[in-house]
Design a protein around this motif. Structure first.
Motif, PDB file in Angstrom:
ATOM      1  N   ARG A 180      13.024  16.768  -2.357  1.00 59.77           N
ATOM      2  CA  ARG A 180      12.351  17.003  -1.171  1.00 59.77           C
ATOM      3  C   ARG A 180      10.920  16.754  -1.146  1.00 59.77           C
ATOM      4  O   ARG A 180      10.004  17.442  -1.009  1.00 59.77           O
ATOM      5  CB  ARG A 180      12.663  18.538  -0.865  1.00 59.77           C
ATOM      6  CG  ARG A 180      13.917  19.009  -0.827  1.00 59.77           C
ATOM      7  CD  ARG A 180      14.612  18.714   0.261  1.00 59.77           C
ATOM      8  NE  ARG A 180      13.829  19.490   1.392  1.00 59.77           N
ATOM      9  CZ  ARG A 180      14.153  19.337   2.578  1.00 59.77           C
ATOM     10  NH1 ARG A 180      15.079  18.527   3.087  1.00 59.77           N
ATOM     11  NH2 ARG A 180      13.670  20.063   3.541  1.00 59.77           N
ATOM     12  N   ARG A 181      10.515  15.345  -1.385  1.00 58.20           N
ATOM     13  CA  ARG A 181       9.254  14.861  -1.402  1.00 58.20           C
ATOM     14  C   ARG A 181       8.553  15.134  -0.130  1.00 58.20           C
ATOM     15  O   ARG A 181       9.175  14.639   1.126  1.00 58.20           O
ATOM     16  CB  ARG A 181       9.550  13.265  -1.995  1.00 58.20           C
ATOM     17  CG  ARG A 181       8.080  12.827  -2.008  1.00 58.20           C
ATOM     18  CD  ARG A 181       8.277  11.562  -2.397  1.00 58.20           C
ATOM     19  NE  ARG A 181       8.760  11.141  -3.997  1.00 58.20           N
ATOM     20  CZ  ARG A 181       8.917   9.941  -4.439  1.00 58.20           C
ATOM     21  NH1 ARG A 181       8.742   9.127  -3.786  1.00 58.20           N
ATOM     22  NH2 ARG A 181       9.492  10.007  -5.541  1.00 58.20           N
ATOM     23  N   ARG A 182       7.284  15.612  -0.246  1.00 56.46           N
ATOM     24  CA  ARG A 182       6.495  15.492   1.117  1.00 56.46           C
ATOM     25  C   ARG A 182       5.545  14.575   1.215  1.00 56.46           C
ATOM     26  O   ARG A 182       4.982  14.219   0.291  1.00 56.46           O
ATOM     27  CB  ARG A 182       5.753  16.882   0.789  1.00 56.46           C
ATOM     28  CG  ARG A 182       6.507  18.295   0.617  1.00 56.46           C
ATOM     29  CD  ARG A 182       7.372  18.661   1.758  1.00 56.46           C
ATOM     30  NE  ARG A 182       6.609  19.609   2.733  1.00 56.46           N
ATOM     31  CZ  ARG A 182       6.824  19.631   4.044  1.00 56.46           C
ATOM     32  NH1 ARG A 182       8.139  19.436   4.247  1.00 56.46           N
ATOM     33  NH2 ARG A 182       6.032  20.356   4.793  1.00 56.46           N
ATOM     34  N   LYS A 234       0.844  -1.116  -0.064  1.00 56.86           N
ATOM     35  CA  LYS A 234       0.114   0.098   0.064  1.00 56.86           C
ATOM     36  C   LYS A 234       0.979   1.366   0.075  1.00 56.86           C
ATOM     37  O   LYS A 234       0.651   2.249  -0.585  1.00 56.86           O
ATOM     38  CB  LYS A 234      -0.977  -0.123   1.388  1.00 56.86           C
ATOM     39  CG  LYS A 234      -2.065  -0.867   0.918  1.00 56.86           C
ATOM     40  CD  LYS A 234      -2.903  -0.913   2.408  1.00 56.86           C
ATOM     41  CE  LYS A 234      -3.995  -2.030   2.459  1.00 56.86           C
ATOM     42  NZ  LYS A 234      -4.780  -1.900   3.870  1.00 56.86           N
ATOM     43  N   PHE A 235       1.861   1.172   0.853  1.00 56.61           N
ATOM     44  CA  PHE A 235       2.832   2.322   0.760  1.00 56.61           C
ATOM     45  C   PHE A 235       3.420   2.714  -0.511  1.00 56.61           C
ATOM     46  O   PHE A 235       3.541   3.791  -0.932  1.00 56.61           O
ATOM     47  CB  PHE A 235       3.943   2.049   1.998  1.00 56.61           C
ATOM     48  CG  PHE A 235       4.870   3.316   1.938  1.00 56.61           C
ATOM     49  CD1 PHE A 235       4.600   4.301   2.958  1.00 56.61           C
ATOM     50  CD2 PHE A 235       6.178   3.288   1.438  1.00 56.61           C
ATOM     51  CE1 PHE A 235       5.517   5.705   2.911  1.00 56.61           C
ATOM     52  CE2 PHE A 235       6.995   4.160   1.386  1.00 56.61           C
ATOM     53  CZ  PHE A 235       6.706   5.326   2.217  1.00 56.61           C
ATOM     54  N   LEU A 236       4.052   1.507  -1.092  1.00 55.87           N
ATOM     55  CA  LEU A 236       4.797   1.857  -2.244  1.00 55.87           C
ATOM     56  C   LEU A 236       3.829   2.293  -3.395  1.00 55.87           C
ATOM     57  O   LEU A 236       4.314   3.026  -4.265  1.00 55.87           O
ATOM     58  CB  LEU A 236       5.578   0.478  -2.756  1.00 55.87           C
ATOM     59  CG  LEU A 236       6.486  -0.078  -1.755  1.00 55.87           C
ATOM     60  CD1 LEU A 236       7.004  -1.468  -2.005  1.00 55.87           C
ATOM     61  CD2 LEU A 236       7.690   1.137  -1.625  1.00 55.87           C
ATOM     62  N   ARG A 237       2.573   1.741  -3.603  1.00 56.85           N
ATOM     63  CA  ARG A 237       1.568   2.115  -4.340  1.00 56.85           C
ATOM     64  C   ARG A 237       1.142   3.625  -4.269  1.00 56.85           C
ATOM     65  O   ARG A 237       1.328   4.394  -5.128  1.00 56.85           O
ATOM     66  CB  ARG A 237       0.400   1.312  -4.317  1.00 56.85           C
ATOM     67  CG  ARG A 237      -0.895   1.746  -5.262  1.00 56.85           C
ATOM     68  CD  ARG A 237      -1.974   0.788  -5.445  1.00 56.85           C
ATOM     69  NE  ARG A 237      -1.571  -0.487  -5.945  1.00 56.85           N
ATOM     70  CZ  ARG A 237      -1.919  -1.535  -5.858  1.00 56.85           C
ATOM     71  NH1 ARG A 237      -3.039  -1.774  -5.237  1.00 56.85           N
ATOM     72  NH2 ARG A 237      -1.476  -2.750  -6.547  1.00 56.85           N
ATOM     73  N   LEU A 254      11.079   0.324   2.872  1.00 58.82           N
ATOM     74  CA  LEU A 254      10.070   1.274   2.327  1.00 58.82           C
ATOM     75  C   LEU A 254      10.810   2.160   1.340  1.00 58.82           C
ATOM     76  O   LEU A 254      10.153   3.162   0.735  1.00 58.82           O
ATOM     77  CB  LEU A 254       9.664   2.137   3.547  1.00 58.82           C
ATOM     78  CG  LEU A 254       8.659   1.558   4.503  1.00 58.82           C
ATOM     79  CD1 LEU A 254       8.483   1.947   5.899  1.00 58.82           C
ATOM     80  CD2 LEU A 254       7.334   1.364   3.964  1.00 58.82           C
ATOM     81  N   GLY A 255      12.131   2.174   1.618  1.00 57.75           N
ATOM     82  CA  GLY A 255      13.004   3.110   0.539  1.00 57.75           C
ATOM     83  C   GLY A 255      13.094   4.637   1.480  1.00 57.75           C
ATOM     84  O   GLY A 255      13.398   5.418   0.434  1.00 57.75           O
ATOM     85  N   LEU A 290       3.129   5.856  -2.764  1.00 54.11           N
ATOM     86  CA  LEU A 290       4.465   6.465  -3.191  1.00 54.11           C
ATOM     87  C   LEU A 290       4.359   6.831  -4.716  1.00 54.11           C
ATOM     88  O   LEU A 290       4.914   7.971  -4.882  1.00 54.11           O
ATOM     89  CB  LEU A 290       5.580   5.715  -2.435  1.00 54.11           C
ATOM     90  CG  LEU A 290       6.862   6.375  -2.754  1.00 54.11           C
ATOM     91  CD1 LEU A 290       7.059   7.667  -1.714  1.00 54.11           C
ATOM     92  CD2 LEU A 290       8.066   5.633  -2.213  1.00 54.11           C
ATOM     93  N   GLU A 291       4.099   6.083  -5.352  1.00 55.37           N
ATOM     94  CA  GLU A 291       4.184   6.207  -6.855  1.00 55.37           C
ATOM     95  C   GLU A 291       3.483   7.290  -7.303  1.00 55.37           C
ATOM     96  O   GLU A 291       3.559   8.074  -8.334  1.00 55.37           O
ATOM     97  CB  GLU A 291       3.861   4.880  -7.509  1.00 55.37           C
ATOM     98  CG  GLU A 291       4.706   3.814  -7.394  1.00 55.37           C
ATOM     99  CD  GLU A 291       4.088   2.371  -8.206  1.00 55.37           C
ATOM    100  OE1 GLU A 291       3.238   2.525  -8.475  1.00 55.37           O
ATOM    101  OE2 GLU A 291       4.898   1.541  -7.911  1.00 55.37           O
TER     102      GLU A 291
END
Length: 87
Positions: free
Chosen positions: A19-21, A6-9, A51-52, A11-12
């Protein structure tokens, strides 16, 4: 679907950049994944790698979310006259 997927989806869907928020919903998914990894005997650093993200970001997110998730409990206010003093 587990929290990592879910997190990776999610994140895409975020704009790319150095500087991603991260929105709170994404931070909560990350913390949920970290808790799951720790529950299986893993470490916070291991979960952050999966999680990267940097482990310090995970620690900061946990602190932020703990502050925003403070619950308010109802209280009853009584006058001073209702207290009994034993002396």
């Amino acid at each position: 679907m587990d929290t990592l997927q879910k997190f990776l989806r999610e994140l895409e869907r975020l704009p790319k950049g150095s500087r991603r928020r991260y929105p709170n919903r994404l931070k909560a998914l990350a913390i949920s994944h970290v808790d799951s990894v720790i529950g299986r005997g893993g470490t916070q650093a291991q979960a952050a790698r999966e999680l990267g993200v940097n482990v310090n970001s995970v620690r900061q997110w946990r602190a932020e979310l703990e502050v925003t998730n403070v619950s308010v409990q109802p209280v009853t206010v009584v006058s001073d006259e209702s207290y009994m003093v034993f002396g």
